[in-house]
Scaffold this motif. Structure first.
Motif, short mmCIF file in Angstrom:
data_model
loop_
_atom_site.label_atom_id
_atom_site.label_comp_id
_atom_site.label_asym_id
_atom_site.label_seq_id
_atom_site.Cartn_x
_atom_site.Cartn_y
_atom_site.Cartn_z
N SER A 91 0.81 -1.22 0.00
CA SER A 91 0.00 0.00 0.00
C SER A 91 0.84 1.27 0.00
CB SER A 91 -0.92 0.02 1.23
OG SER A 91 -0.15 0.25 2.40
N GLY A 92 2.06 1.17 0.50
CA GLY A 92 2.90 2.35 0.64
C GLY A 92 2.58 3.18 1.87
N ASN A 93 1.60 2.76 2.67
CA ASN A 93 1.22 3.52 3.86
C ASN A 93 2.38 3.67 4.85
OD1 ASN A 93 -1.29 3.58 2.72
ND2 ASN A 93 -2.32 2.42 4.32
N ASN A 133 -3.36 -2.06 17.83
CA ASN A 133 -4.77 -1.94 17.44
C ASN A 133 -5.18 -0.53 17.02
OD1 ASN A 133 -5.15 -4.66 17.94
ND2 ASN A 133 -5.88 -4.33 20.01
N ASN A 134 -4.62 0.49 17.68
CA ASN A 134 -5.05 1.86 17.41
C ASN A 134 -4.28 2.55 16.29
OD1 ASN A 134 -6.96 1.71 19.45
ND2 ASN A 134 -5.58 2.54 20.99
N ASP A 135 -3.17 1.97 15.88
CA ASP A 135 -2.38 2.63 14.84
C ASP A 135 -1.97 1.65 13.74
OD1 ASP A 135 -0.88 4.39 13.34
OD2 ASP A 135 0.77 4.51 14.76
N ILE A 136 -1.22 0.64 14.08
CA ILE A 136 -0.65 -0.25 13.07
C ILE A 136 -1.75 -0.96 12.28
CG2 ILE A 136 1.00 -2.10 12.63
CD1 ILE A 136 2.07 0.61 13.97
N ALA A 137 -2.65 -1.62 12.97
CA ALA A 137 -3.71 -2.37 12.28
C ALA A 137 -4.63 -1.46 11.46
CB ALA A 137 -4.53 -3.17 13.29
N LYS A 138 -4.81 -0.21 11.90
CA LYS A 138 -5.67 0.72 11.17
C LYS A 138 -5.00 1.27 9.92
CE LYS A 138 -8.55 2.30 14.97
NZ LYS A 138 -8.91 3.42 15.84
N ASN A 139 -3.67 1.41 9.95
CA ASN A 139 -2.97 2.06 8.84
C ASN A 139 -2.23 1.10 7.92
OD1 ASN A 139 -3.37 5.02 9.26
ND2 ASN A 139 -2.60 4.45 11.27
N CYS A 140 -2.09 -0.15 8.34
CA CYS A 140 -1.36 -1.12 7.53
C CYS A 140 -2.31 -2.23 7.08
CB CYS A 140 -0.20 -1.72 8.33
SG CYS A 140 0.76 -2.92 7.38
N PRO A 141 -2.67 -2.24 5.79
CA PRO A 141 -3.62 -3.24 5.32
C PRO A 141 -3.07 -4.67 5.32
CG PRO A 141 -2.81 -1.94 3.49
CD PRO A 141 -2.27 -1.31 4.74
N GLY A 142 -1.77 -4.85 5.60
CA GLY A 142 -1.19 -6.19 5.65
C GLY A 142 -1.46 -6.92 6.95
N VAL A 143 -1.87 -6.17 7.99
CA VAL A 143 -2.18 -6.78 9.28
C VAL A 143 -3.45 -7.60 9.13
CG1 VAL A 143 -2.83 -6.34 11.67
CG2 VAL A 143 -1.02 -4.98 10.60
N GLY A 144 -3.37 -8.85 9.54
CA GLY A 144 -4.51 -9.76 9.45
C GLY A 144 -4.59 -10.51 8.13
N LYS A 145 -3.61 -10.29 7.26
CA LYS A 145 -3.59 -10.96 5.95
C LYS A 145 -2.40 -11.90 5.85
CE LYS A 145 -6.61 -7.96 3.72
NZ LYS A 145 -6.48 -6.63 4.16
N GLY A 146 -2.50 -12.85 4.94
CA GLY A 146 -1.37 -13.74 4.65
C GLY A 146 -1.12 -14.78 5.72
N ARG A 147 0.13 -15.21 5.77
CA ARG A 147 0.49 -16.28 6.69
C ARG A 147 0.70 -15.75 8.11
NH1 ARG A 147 6.04 -16.74 7.94
NH2 ARG A 147 7.32 -15.21 6.85
N ILE A 148 0.67 -16.66 9.05
CA ILE A 148 0.95 -16.29 10.43
C ILE A 148 2.46 -16.24 10.63
CG2 ILE A 148 0.79 -17.05 12.84
CD1 ILE A 148 -1.97 -18.18 12.17
N ILE A 149 2.93 -15.09 11.10
CA ILE A 149 4.34 -14.92 11.43
C ILE A 149 4.50 -15.43 12.86
CG2 ILE A 149 6.27 -13.31 11.57
CD1 ILE A 149 4.93 -13.41 8.77
N LYS A 150 5.31 -16.45 13.02
CA LYS A 150 5.48 -17.09 14.32
C LYS A 150 6.28 -16.21 15.27
CE LYS A 150 5.03 -21.59 12.40
NZ LYS A 150 5.02 -22.94 12.61
N LYS A 151 6.07 -16.46 16.55
CA LYS A 151 6.74 -15.71 17.60
C LYS A 151 8.25 -15.65 17.37
CE LYS A 151 7.52 -15.56 22.57
NZ LYS A 151 7.24 -16.21 23.87
#
Length: 145
Positions: free
Chosen positions: A14-16, A106-124
């Motif tokens: 997204s370039g965000n 939740n208040n910044d990263i997930a709202k501004n980055c459309p990659g959060v919640g998508k794709g594979r799970i990044i392990k700990k």
């Protein structure tokens, strides 16, 4: 956000993350970043710094194009034009120590980055590795390494 069970993330291009907003701003550069980027562009480190960088509070960072609301100088048509050789700070996004609390996430990263919640799970394990890389990079930047 639950680091224990991993975080689903995949860059959506997204370039965000390449545009300043709030507390997120400059892309600070280590000597390694400058070396990598100048080599990719086939110019001297001195010329790279002159053409593409600024200094603020004794730290070197990529220029921003103010006419475009703080876009990174290498953001062209919402894409990173130096993606292959992008700085470490960019490579570790969004896994920065300051992002790894639920409120910021939740208040910044997930709202501004459309990659959060998508794709594979990044392990700990991988998240911790990225956090370590980002932390060490920040030390290198502060120590001018």
């Amino acid at each position: 956000m639950d680091i224990e069970n991993g975080i689903r993330f995949e860059c959506q291009g997204s370039g965000n993350c390449c545009v300043s907003r709030g507390s997120y701003g400059y892309v600070y550069l280590s000597k390694k970043d400058i070396k990598t980027l100048s080599a990719e562009m086939k110019i001297t480190k001195k010329k790279f710094i002159k053409n593409y960088c600024q200094e603020t509070d004794n730290f070197i960072h990529l220029k921003e194009l103010k006419k475009n609301k703080g876009n990174c100088i290498f953001l062209i048509d919402k894409r990173c034009s130096v993606y292959k050789s992008r700085p470490i700070q960019c490579r570790t996004w969004p896994f920065w120590p300051e992002n790894m609390n639920t409120k910021n996430w939740n208040n910044d990263i997930a709202k501004n980055c459309p990659g959060v919640g998508k794709g594979r799970i990044i392990k700990k394990r991988e998240i911790l590795k990225q956090l370590k890389i980002d932390y060490e990079n920040e030390i290198n930047i502060r120590n001018r390494n």
